[in-house]
Design a protein around this motif. Sequence first.
Motif, PDB file in Angstrom:
ATOM      1  N   ILE A  14      42.474  38.035  33.399  1.00 43.79           N
ATOM      2  CA  ILE A  14      40.359  37.993  33.831  1.00 43.79           C
ATOM      3  C   ILE A  14      40.340  36.700  34.868  1.00 43.79           C
ATOM      4  O   ILE A  14      39.512  36.596  35.444  1.00 43.79           O
ATOM      5  CB  ILE A  14      40.059  37.307  32.789  1.00 43.79           C
ATOM      6  CG1 ILE A  14      40.010  39.222  31.795  1.00 43.79           C
ATOM      7  CG2 ILE A  14      38.853  36.955  32.560  1.00 43.79           C
ATOM      8  CD1 ILE A  14      40.010  38.693  29.842  1.00 43.79           C
ATOM      9  N   ILE A  19      40.975  42.438  36.257  1.00 42.00           N
ATOM     10  CA  ILE A  19      39.581  43.143  35.037  1.00 42.00           C
ATOM     11  C   ILE A  19      39.097  42.025  34.325  1.00 42.00           C
ATOM     12  O   ILE A  19      39.113  41.161  35.020  1.00 42.00           O
ATOM     13  CB  ILE A  19      41.370  43.457  34.089  1.00 42.00           C
ATOM     14  CG1 ILE A  19      41.394  42.073  33.122  1.00 42.00           C
ATOM     15  CG2 ILE A  19      41.757  43.958  34.889  1.00 42.00           C
ATOM     16  CD1 ILE A  19      42.376  42.066  32.149  1.00 42.00           C
ATOM     17  N   TYR A  20      38.189  43.005  33.393  1.00 39.78           N
ATOM     18  CA  TYR A  20      37.297  42.083  33.120  1.00 39.78           C
ATOM     19  C   TYR A  20      36.175  42.530  32.116  1.00 39.78           C
ATOM     20  O   TYR A  20      36.676  43.362  31.193  1.00 39.78           O
ATOM     21  CB  TYR A  20      35.199  42.329  34.234  1.00 39.78           C
ATOM     22  CG  TYR A  20      34.743  43.679  33.907  1.00 39.78           C
ATOM     23  CD1 TYR A  20      33.931  44.119  33.190  1.00 39.78           C
ATOM     24  CD2 TYR A  20      34.900  44.188  35.890  1.00 39.78           C
ATOM     25  CE1 TYR A  20      33.016  45.842  33.825  1.00 39.78           C
ATOM     26  CE2 TYR A  20      34.919  45.750  36.078  1.00 39.78           C
ATOM     27  CZ  TYR A  20      34.140  46.015  34.603  1.00 39.78           C
ATOM     28  OH  TYR A  20      33.569  47.435  34.929  1.00 39.78           O
ATOM     29  N   GLU A  21      35.877  41.056  31.240  1.00 38.91           N
ATOM     30  CA  GLU A  21      35.127  41.936  29.741  1.00 38.91           C
ATOM     31  C   GLU A  21      33.573  42.943  30.047  1.00 38.91           C
ATOM     32  O   GLU A  21      33.170  43.129  30.801  1.00 38.91           O
ATOM     33  CB  GLU A  21      35.124  40.618  29.109  1.00 38.91           C
ATOM     34  CG  GLU A  21      36.779  40.160  28.543  1.00 38.91           C
ATOM     35  CD  GLU A  21      36.371  39.012  27.575  1.00 38.91           C
ATOM     36  OE1 GLU A  21      35.048  38.708  28.132  1.00 38.91           O
ATOM     37  OE2 GLU A  21      37.119  38.696  27.193  1.00 38.91           O
ATOM     38  N   LEU A  36      38.626  45.804  27.857  1.00 41.34           N
ATOM     39  CA  LEU A  36      38.796  45.746  29.183  1.00 41.34           C
ATOM     40  C   LEU A  36      38.120  46.370  30.201  1.00 41.34           C
ATOM     41  O   LEU A  36      38.785  47.466  29.783  1.00 41.34           O
ATOM     42  CB  LEU A  36      39.935  45.012  28.927  1.00 41.34           C
ATOM     43  CG  LEU A  36      40.286  43.694  28.281  1.00 41.34           C
ATOM     44  CD1 LEU A  36      41.438  43.466  27.442  1.00 41.34           C
ATOM     45  CD2 LEU A  36      39.343  42.418  28.021  1.00 41.34           C
ATOM     46  N   HIS A  37      38.157  46.170  30.930  1.00 38.91           N
ATOM     47  CA  HIS A  37      37.704  46.916  32.561  1.00 38.91           C
ATOM     48  C   HIS A  37      38.798  46.974  34.165  1.00 38.91           C
ATOM     49  O   HIS A  37      38.604  45.350  33.769  1.00 38.91           O
ATOM     50  CB  HIS A  37      36.588  47.808  32.713  1.00 38.91           C
ATOM     51  CG  HIS A  37      36.138  47.999  31.479  1.00 38.91           C
ATOM     52  ND1 HIS A  37      35.737  49.299  30.931  1.00 38.91           N
ATOM     53  CD2 HIS A  37      34.838  47.208  30.022  1.00 38.91           C
ATOM     54  CE1 HIS A  37      35.085  49.733  29.701  1.00 38.91           C
ATOM     55  NE2 HIS A  37      34.781  48.316  29.437  1.00 38.91           N
ATOM     56  N   ILE A  38      39.367  47.315  34.896  1.00 32.90           N
ATOM     57  CA  ILE A  38      39.378  47.361  36.282  1.00 32.90           C
ATOM     58  C   ILE A  38      38.670  46.973  36.701  1.00 32.90           C
ATOM     59  O   ILE A  38      37.842  48.092  36.545  1.00 32.90           O
ATOM     60  CB  ILE A  38      40.766  48.497  35.993  1.00 32.90           C
ATOM     61  CG1 ILE A  38      41.799  48.584  35.045  1.00 32.90           C
ATOM     62  CG2 ILE A  38      41.223  48.274  38.101  1.00 32.90           C
ATOM     63  CD1 ILE A  38      42.934  49.389  35.410  1.00 32.90           C
ATOM     64  N   ARG A  39      38.449  45.647  37.878  1.00 27.62           N
ATOM     65  CA  ARG A  39      37.149  45.899  38.378  1.00 27.62           C
ATOM     66  C   ARG A  39      37.920  46.985  39.584  1.00 27.62           C
ATOM     67  O   ARG A  39      39.210  46.893  40.218  1.00 27.62           O
ATOM     68  CB  ARG A  39      37.729  44.640  38.470  1.00 27.62           C
ATOM     69  CG  ARG A  39      36.181  44.354  40.422  1.00 27.62           C
ATOM     70  CD  ARG A  39      35.939  42.611  40.433  1.00 27.62           C
ATOM     71  NE  ARG A  39      36.924  43.145  42.221  1.00 27.62           N
ATOM     72  CZ  ARG A  39      38.456  42.465  42.071  1.00 27.62           C
ATOM     73  NH1 ARG A  39      38.831  41.679  41.442  1.00 27.62           N
ATOM     74  NH2 ARG A  39      38.076  42.694  43.623  1.00 27.62           N
ATOM     75  N   THR A  40      36.976  48.039  40.152  1.00 26.87           N
ATOM     76  CA  THR A  40      37.398  49.024  40.763  1.00 26.87           C
ATOM     77  C   THR A  40      36.924  48.969  41.971  1.00 26.87           C
ATOM     78  O   THR A  40      36.911  49.641  43.437  1.00 26.87           O
ATOM     79  CB  THR A  40      37.572  50.847  40.455  1.00 26.87           C
ATOM     80  OG1 THR A  40      36.440  50.595  39.764  1.00 26.87           O
ATOM     81  CG2 THR A  40      38.566  50.381  39.179  1.00 26.87           C
TER      82      THR A  40
END
Length: 311
Positions: A14, A19-21, A36-40
């Motif tokens: 983070i 990644i971000y919440e 949690l998500h990968i910043r894409t």
Amino acid sequence: MTRGAVSVLVQELIAQGLIYEGATGEVARGRKPTFLHIRTHDRLAIAVDVRFSKTFLMLSDFSGRQLALETYDTIFNVPQFVKDLAARIRRILKTRGIEGDCEGVGVAVPGMVDHRTGRILNAPTLGWRDVDVRDPLAAATGLPVQVENSGRACSLAHMWLERGEAASTQSFVYISVSDGVGVGVVVNGELVRGHDHIAGEFGHMPLSLDGPRCMCGMTGCWEAYVSNLATLSRYFGWNLSKLSPKSLRDAERKTFSVPDLVARARGGDAKANTAIQSTARFLGLGLATIVNVVNPDCIYLAGEITSAWDL
């Protein structure tokens, strides 16, 4: 790995902006989870698929979303290949890469690759043996470069990008039929590379020692029976054992393709249907061997020939 160790790693990712919440999930009892998500969206990558006939250059984001695609005739001279590819990468990033920063280049080749060094040990259809394209391309573009066997690259993409039921499959074989046959094997969620990082070369297992010549120089390989070139050769009556490499390249670059052949079969062309049915039979023979050897949960089959599945 302990929960505390996972938390530390998540916080580091983070902090690095990788990644971000997201939203908070709902549970019947206990602490609500945070997704949690990968910043894409603003992280880009270059994908290069080198084939015998064509090379495909794609710009995508980290979710695999295609932003730009370029196709051109494959260059077989290695220094010229690297120089031309580097120029194309710089151009596509300049014209289409405004959405984010490119974090690297992935090159998939139809041959044996030492994953540790990135060297292409043997790509017979390209005429490359003990070739290094990773370091020269990295130097020419200023980007990190990874080189991988095409079949294994497809398997990795399936593991990383698939969603739903397909993503939960832990043991599978991915087979891509195009100019050649690429195979990637995953067992218990791990890509099988083998002792010398060349596992999964099912495309060159012999179906018959008296069969047609394969572009690897051997005869009777599975690839020589089921590749796009093999399917078209049945329709046009080409003798693969007597064609030179240049003739094979010219044949692959003709405008008539496997989708055209499938269209003719659907239109009632009996000869086209016979060519496709022969390929289907040999595909089945190879798949049966893979099932007996690996016994995977499932097999994924990709390539133009799959559009004839219902014929």
